[in-house]
Design a protein around this motif. Structure first.
Motif, PDB file in Angstrom:
ATOM      1  N   ILE A 138     -87.994  48.973  41.942  1.00 39.64           N
ATOM      2  CA  ILE A 138     -88.673  49.541  43.113  1.00 39.64           C
ATOM      3  C   ILE A 138     -87.818  49.321  44.363  1.00 39.64           C
ATOM      4  O   ILE A 138     -87.657  50.233  45.180  1.00 39.64           O
ATOM      5  CB  ILE A 138     -90.087  48.933  43.279  1.00 39.64           C
ATOM      6  CG1 ILE A 138     -90.984  49.414  42.139  1.00 39.64           C
ATOM      7  CG2 ILE A 138     -90.678  49.298  44.642  1.00 39.64           C
ATOM      8  CD1 ILE A 138     -92.313  48.679  42.050  1.00 39.64           C
ATOM      9  N   HIS A 139     -87.253  48.131  44.507  1.00 39.31           N
ATOM     10  CA  HIS A 139     -86.396  47.828  45.656  1.00 39.31           C
ATOM     11  C   HIS A 139     -85.172  48.746  45.688  1.00 39.31           C
ATOM     12  O   HIS A 139     -84.829  49.303  46.744  1.00 39.31           O
ATOM     13  CB  HIS A 139     -85.965  46.363  45.610  1.00 39.31           C
ATOM     14  CG  HIS A 139     -85.015  45.968  46.687  1.00 39.31           C
ATOM     15  ND1 HIS A 139     -85.372  45.922  48.019  1.00 39.31           N
ATOM     16  CD2 HIS A 139     -83.700  45.643  46.638  1.00 39.31           C
ATOM     17  CE1 HIS A 139     -84.323  45.573  48.741  1.00 39.31           C
ATOM     18  NE2 HIS A 139     -83.298  45.392  47.925  1.00 39.31           N
ATOM     19  N   GLN A 140     -84.522  48.939  44.558  1.00 37.70           N
ATOM     20  CA  GLN A 140     -83.340  49.807  44.508  1.00 37.70           C
ATOM     21  C   GLN A 140     -83.703  51.261  44.803  1.00 37.70           C
ATOM     22  O   GLN A 140     -82.956  51.970  45.475  1.00 37.70           O
ATOM     23  CB  GLN A 140     -82.640  49.675  43.147  1.00 37.70           C
ATOM     24  CG  GLN A 140     -81.961  48.333  42.978  1.00 37.70           C
ATOM     25  CD  GLN A 140     -81.366  48.140  41.600  1.00 37.70           C
ATOM     26  OE1 GLN A 140     -81.857  48.646  40.606  1.00 37.70           O
ATOM     27  NE2 GLN A 140     -80.289  47.366  41.559  1.00 37.70           N
ATOM     28  N   THR A 141     -84.873  51.675  44.331  1.00 35.94           N
ATOM     29  CA  THR A 141     -85.347  53.029  44.631  1.00 35.94           C
ATOM     30  C   THR A 141     -85.575  53.178  46.125  1.00 35.94           C
ATOM     31  O   THR A 141     -85.163  54.168  46.742  1.00 35.94           O
ATOM     32  CB  THR A 141     -86.646  53.328  43.850  1.00 35.94           C
ATOM     33  OG1 THR A 141     -86.394  53.185  42.457  1.00 35.94           O
ATOM     34  CG2 THR A 141     -87.157  54.732  44.142  1.00 35.94           C
ATOM     35  N   ASP A 142     -86.217  52.173  46.725  1.00 30.76           N
ATOM     36  CA  ASP A 142     -86.461  52.181  48.170  1.00 30.76           C
ATOM     37  C   ASP A 142     -85.146  52.261  48.946  1.00 30.76           C
ATOM     38  O   ASP A 142     -85.034  53.021  49.911  1.00 30.76           O
ATOM     39  CB  ASP A 142     -87.267  50.954  48.576  1.00 30.76           C
ATOM     40  CG  ASP A 142     -87.522  50.915  50.075  1.00 30.76           C
ATOM     41  OD1 ASP A 142     -88.055  51.898  50.623  1.00 30.76           O
ATOM     42  OD2 ASP A 142     -87.178  49.899  50.703  1.00 30.76           O
ATOM     43  N   LEU A 143     -84.155  51.485  48.530  1.00 30.17           N
ATOM     44  CA  LEU A 143     -82.850  51.521  49.209  1.00 30.17           C
ATOM     45  C   LEU A 143     -82.208  52.896  49.111  1.00 30.17           C
ATOM     46  O   LEU A 143     -81.650  53.398  50.091  1.00 30.17           O
ATOM     47  CB  LEU A 143     -81.909  50.464  48.616  1.00 30.17           C
ATOM     48  CG  LEU A 143     -82.216  49.018  48.965  1.00 30.17           C
ATOM     49  CD1 LEU A 143     -81.281  48.084  48.193  1.00 30.17           C
ATOM     50  CD2 LEU A 143     -82.096  48.775  50.456  1.00 30.17           C
ATOM     51  N   THR A 144     -82.291  53.502  47.944  1.00 29.07           N
ATOM     52  CA  THR A 144     -81.729  54.843  47.741  1.00 29.07           C
ATOM     53  C   THR A 144     -82.401  55.851  48.666  1.00 29.07           C
ATOM     54  O   THR A 144     -81.726  56.630  49.358  1.00 29.07           O
ATOM     55  CB  THR A 144     -81.885  55.278  46.273  1.00 29.07           C
ATOM     56  OG1 THR A 144     -81.193  54.356  45.440  1.00 29.07           O
ATOM     57  CG2 THR A 144     -81.335  56.684  46.049  1.00 29.07           C
ATOM     58  N   LEU A 145     -83.720  55.823  48.699  1.00 25.92           N
ATOM     59  CA  LEU A 145     -84.473  56.755  49.547  1.00 25.92           C
ATOM     60  C   LEU A 145     -84.194  56.495  51.022  1.00 25.92           C
ATOM     61  O   LEU A 145     -83.977  57.432  51.808  1.00 25.92           O
ATOM     62  CB  LEU A 145     -85.971  56.646  49.262  1.00 25.92           C
ATOM     63  CG  LEU A 145     -86.440  56.969  47.845  1.00 25.92           C
ATOM     64  CD1 LEU A 145     -87.943  56.785  47.724  1.00 25.92           C
ATOM     65  CD2 LEU A 145     -86.023  58.351  47.405  1.00 25.92           C
ATOM     66  N   THR A 146     -84.198  55.222  51.412  1.00 25.56           N
ATOM     67  CA  THR A 146     -83.969  54.857  52.809  1.00 25.56           C
ATOM     68  C   THR A 146     -82.571  55.261  53.268  1.00 25.56           C
ATOM     69  O   THR A 146     -82.411  55.816  54.365  1.00 25.56           O
ATOM     70  CB  THR A 146     -84.197  53.347  53.024  1.00 25.56           C
ATOM     71  OG1 THR A 146     -85.543  53.042  52.650  1.00 25.56           O
ATOM     72  CG2 THR A 146     -83.970  52.948  54.464  1.00 25.56           C
ATOM     73  N   ASN A 147     -81.572  55.015  52.447  1.00 30.46           N
ATOM     74  CA  ASN A 147     -80.202  55.394  52.814  1.00 30.46           C
ATOM     75  C   ASN A 147     -80.054  56.904  52.966  1.00 30.46           C
ATOM     76  O   ASN A 147     -79.355  57.380  53.859  1.00 30.46           O
ATOM     77  CB  ASN A 147     -79.191  54.852  51.803  1.00 30.46           C
ATOM     78  CG  ASN A 147     -79.000  53.368  51.940  1.00 30.46           C
ATOM     79  OD1 ASN A 147     -79.213  52.789  52.997  1.00 30.46           O
ATOM     80  ND2 ASN A 147     -78.615  52.721  50.845  1.00 30.46           N
ATOM     81  N   TYR A 148     -80.720  57.654  52.112  1.00 28.66           N
ATOM     82  CA  TYR A 148     -80.657  59.117  52.202  1.00 28.66           C
ATOM     83  C   TYR A 148     -81.280  59.602  53.515  1.00 28.66           C
ATOM     84  O   TYR A 148     -80.654  60.352  54.267  1.00 28.66           O
ATOM     85  CB  TYR A 148     -81.370  59.759  51.010  1.00 28.66           C
ATOM     86  CG  TYR A 148     -81.331  61.264  51.043  1.00 28.66           C
ATOM     87  CD1 TYR A 148     -80.271  61.958  50.483  1.00 28.66           C
ATOM     88  CD2 TYR A 148     -82.338  61.995  51.662  1.00 28.66           C
ATOM     89  CE1 TYR A 148     -80.221  63.351  50.523  1.00 28.66           C
ATOM     90  CE2 TYR A 148     -82.302  63.377  51.721  1.00 28.66           C
ATOM     91  CZ  TYR A 148     -81.240  64.049  51.147  1.00 28.66           C
ATOM     92  OH  TYR A 148     -81.196  65.435  51.206  1.00 28.66           O
TER      93      TYR A 148
END
Length: 144
Positions: free
Chosen positions: A13-23
């Motif tokens: 979930i954290h890695q998904t959040d980072l991916t979305l946030t960076n985009y």
């Protein structure tokens, strides 16, 4: 048996959040708007004149963090703070004309982003994601 690094759902979930946030961060950068600041703006585009406490509650953020973000948004000219007549400690946050105009561009970006994130996912699957994530939050709250 001990879990592997990638078996922890919280890490996924954290890695998904980072991916979305960076985009979304890259999409918002030309507008001088950080993703967390954008959350405040989105709330104000829906309902202008919220108090800082209401914003903190809706975003589940501490009041100090919200105060700092509101101050930064005010410095950028997107919002203005105004003391309430009956309670000088309570500040209401309003969009400026520049902040309102910004909403036209940003709303389009956030809607396109939401479509991209949800591409190929059914409404039923989205309901399941919300339900499951809600259960996870409840589990953590019950334990704290």
């Amino acid at each position: 048996m001990r879990l592997n690094f990638y078996d922890y759902i919280s890490i996924f979930i954290h890695q998904t959040d980072l991916t979305l946030t960076n985009y979304i961060k890259s999409k918002l950068a030309p507008f001088n708007l950080a993703p967390e600041q954008n959350l405040i703006m989105m709330l104000l585009w829906e309902k202008d004149g919220l108090t800082q406490n209401e914003i903190a509650e809706k975003l589940k953020k501490d009041k100090t963090n919200i105060a700092r973000m509101v101050f930064n948004l005010e410095q950028k000219g997107f919002i203005r703070r105004q003391c309430r007549e009956n309670d000088r400690r309570s500040l209401k946050v309003y969009l400026t004309e520049e902040g309102e105009n910004l909403g036209h561009s940003i709303t389009k970006i956030t809607e396109e982003f939401n479509s991209l994130v949800c591409k190929g996912i059914t409404e039923e699957e989205l309901k399941d994601v919300r339900r499951i994530l809600g259960k996870m939050c409840k589990n953590v709250h019950e334990d704290s």
